[in-house]
Enzyme design. Structure first.
Site, PDB file in Angstrom:
ATOM      1  N   GLY A  30      53.427   5.473  38.419  1.00  0.00           N
ATOM      2  CA  GLY A  30      54.390   4.953  39.369  1.00  0.00           C
ATOM      3  C   GLY A  30      53.826   3.888  40.278  1.00  0.00           C
ATOM      4  O   GLY A  30      54.573   3.060  40.801  1.00  0.00           O
ATOM      5  N   VAL A  34      46.776   1.444  34.354  1.00  0.00           N
ATOM      6  CA  VAL A  34      45.418   1.918  34.121  1.00  0.00           C
ATOM      7  C   VAL A  34      44.857   1.175  32.915  1.00  0.00           C
ATOM      8  O   VAL A  34      45.501   1.077  31.871  1.00  0.00           O
ATOM      9  CB  VAL A  34      45.381   3.437  33.873  1.00  0.00           C
ATOM     10  CG1 VAL A  34      43.939   3.915  33.707  1.00  0.00           C
ATOM     11  CG2 VAL A  34      46.054   4.180  35.020  1.00  0.00           C
ATOM     12  N   LYS A  49      42.367   1.695  37.689  1.00  0.00           N
ATOM     13  CA  LYS A  49      43.781   1.723  38.032  1.00  0.00           C
ATOM     14  C   LYS A  49      44.036   0.660  39.098  1.00  0.00           C
ATOM     15  O   LYS A  49      43.408   0.666  40.157  1.00  0.00           O
ATOM     16  CB  LYS A  49      44.193   3.101  38.555  1.00  0.00           C
ATOM     17  CG  LYS A  49      45.696   3.236  38.807  1.00  0.00           C
ATOM     18  CD  LYS A  49      46.074   4.683  39.089  1.00  0.00           C
ATOM     19  CE  LYS A  49      47.583   4.841  39.204  1.00  0.00           C
ATOM     20  NZ  LYS A  49      47.973   6.252  39.404  1.00  0.00           N
ATOM     21  N   ASP A 160      53.371  16.939  40.124  1.00  0.00           N
ATOM     22  CA  ASP A 160      53.849  16.295  38.890  1.00  0.00           C
ATOM     23  C   ASP A 160      53.035  16.769  37.690  1.00  0.00           C
ATOM     24  O   ASP A 160      52.578  15.969  36.874  1.00  0.00           O
ATOM     25  CB  ASP A 160      53.779  14.774  39.027  1.00  0.00           C
ATOM     26  CG  ASP A 160      54.669  14.053  38.017  1.00  0.00           C
ATOM     27  OD1 ASP A 160      55.570  14.712  37.442  1.00  0.00           O
ATOM     28  OD2 ASP A 160      54.485  12.847  37.797  1.00  0.00           O
TER      29      ASP A 160
END
Length: 510
Positions: A30, A34, A49, A160
């Site tokens: 989000g 990466v 990232k 998540d």
């Protein structure tokens, strides 16, 4: 090359912050992409990232709202960095570095590159007629539970947990990824008023409290892990969205389905009860991560037969067992290289070695060796370079094996003498002294060997001979070498003094 162009392809010249040579993309979250990268300073592969950069639609100026969104994203990205950095756990990728991309002022995070497969890819790979073994599924879930227990202990909730955020490393270890939406709990980390009512997570794995936008805690991660465990065991999530029933409706109102009465009748009653408890609607009815681990541990250890390095059951069965040596397992058949590709691999690896990136060069040549061209001359050149670079990198066990093979294929090639020297040194370092003496003796017998290699081979062989019971031969060889070292370095040099001490020690030995 602009950054927009970089993010749609691979630019070999993209070196982030003057240190990280960025390769291909390996994922997207989000808040950022990466990328696989190589640390030029430490000569190791890493994952980088890079934070997304909010951009206005074409032809429109940046608005205050967009600027505010960018600032919020930056703060979230910084929070992920701080959150991940404080989790020094085996089940979380290590954080190596953080910085700002000077080209566009974007934050980047440098992490451990996880070699392995995401759990969602592994789940898809199981046949629906032959589902994943119970011990395999429970080993993955037990490792994840152990990590979550430590994460929850420091007041962090992932929020998540899902198969795409879990990876099985090539050593069988399960890693939990992407703490970008993690929530810090506790008296000093209560959610802000503007965050109440926000829904964060992935719909198929969200707990009732997440779906409703209520405060979440560690039980929310347990619910998501229960969904993942159910999916591993059956190939599908506990609830399926349809035109008439949404994930929201199911998570809020539908009772969790039994495994034994549904898709996995072979599941033990205790495991079925555990999954149902993990999927309880009320957070208070779910077990803790530590209790989930303890319940799963006996099942994860109930394995018959051997497991390979990549198996997630391996850490439970042989926790301190050494991994197999690198590149000794059979490789899957791959598309052969062309001769031109082999030449490119040799040239690129040489360039990497020139930049002191020997391990990157070795990785490149390993891939080339795995894709032989079928042309003996080209294939032996790739192996020759690999053997030499392994020798230079002091990976002597592998170097010895590769050089042994190359020497047998070269025949009367002019380079064979130098390779015999390298093989002799590598075998000596690996403790195979008789083979080392054989190769060094063969190197010195070759009239074509260069003077530098002859000197070094004589020194190495003279030092080795006493270890194989040939003291007198060793003394004679080193004494014959002394005049050359005096002429080259001087009678008082450290080289000559060390040689003299060694000769004196050898003469005193029985």
């Amino acid at each position: 090359m602009t950054r927009a162009e970089q993010e749609t392809g691979v630019d070999e010249d993209w070196v982030l912050a003057g240190r990280y040579r960025v390769g291909g993309p390996i994922g997207s979250g989000g808040m950022g992409h990466v990328w696989a990268a190589h640390d030029l300073q430490l000569d190791r592969d890493v994952a980088v990232k890079i934070m997304h950069q909010p951009t206005p639609p074409a032809g429109t100026p940046e608005t205050e709202e967009l600027a505010a969104a960018g600032a919020a994203d930056r703060e979230r990205f910084l929070r992920e960095i701080r959150t991940t950095a404080r989790l020094e756990l085996p089940g979380v990728p290590a954080v190596y570095d953080v910085g700002v991309d000077p080209t566009d002022d974007r934050l980047f995070l440098v992490m451990q590159l996880i070699h392995g497969s995401t759990l969602d890819d592994l789940i898809v790979g199981f046949d629906t007629d032959e589902p994943a073994p119970l011990s395999w599924c429970t080993a993955v879930a037990a490792q994840a539970a152990a990590t979550l227990a430590d994460v929850h202990r420091v007041d962090i909730v992932h929020r998540d947990i899902k198969p795409s955020n879990m990876m099985v490393h090539t050593d069988g270890q399960v890693k939990i990824l992407d703490f970008g939406v993690a929530l810090l709990q506790g008296a000093h980390a209560l959610p802000k008023l503007t965050q109440l009512g926000m829904t964060v997570g992935s719909p198929a794995y969200m707990s009732r409290e997440q779906i409703l936008g209520n405060p979440v805690g560690p039980p929310s991660d347990i619910y998501a892990l229960g969904c993942v465990l159910y999916e591993m065991l059956t190939g599908c999530t506990p609830f399926t969205e349809s035109n008439s029933r949404s994930f929201r409706d199911h998570h809020v109102n539908t009772a969790p389905p039994s495994l034994r009465l549904g898709r996995r009748p072979d599941v033990p009653a205790a495991l079925d009860d555990l999954v149902l408890a993990m999927l309880a609607k009320a957070p208070a009815g779910r077990p803790s991560a530590a209790n989930v681990y303890e319940a799963l541990l006996p099942l994860a250890q109930a394995v018959e037969g051997p497991v390979d390095d990549r198996d997630p059951r391996r850490p439970f069965l042989r926790p301190l067992a050494p991994r197999k040596p690198r590149n000794t397992t059979p490789r899957a058949r791959t598309v052969p290289m062309t001769v031109d590709e082999a030449i490119d691999a040799i040239e690129q690896s040489a360039a990497l070695a020139e930049e002191d990136q020997l391990h990157a060069a070795i990785d490149l040549l390993d891939e080339a060796v795995a894709r032989p061209t079928g042309h003996p001359a080209a294939d032996v050149e790739v192996k020759l370079q690999l053997g030499t670079f392994l020798h230079l990198a002091e990976e002597h066990t592998r170097a010895a094996a590769v050089l042994d093979e190359v020497i047998s294929q070269l025949g009367d090639d002019d380079r064979a003498a130098e390779l015999r020297y390298e093989a002799g040194v590598s075998y000596a370092a690996s403790g195979e002294l008789d083979t080392a003496v054989h190769y060094l003796t063969a190197a010195l017998a070759d009239a074509g060997i260069e003077d530098t290699f002859r000197r070094d081979a004589s020194y190495q062989l003279g030092m080795l001979l006493p270890a194989v019971g040939r003291v007198a031969d060793g003394v004679r060889l080193l004494e014959s070498l002394r005049p050359q070292l005096v002429a080259e370095f001087g009678a008082e040099s450290v080289h000559v003094r060390s040689l003299d001490r060694r000769i004196a020690q050898m003469k005193k030995s029985p």
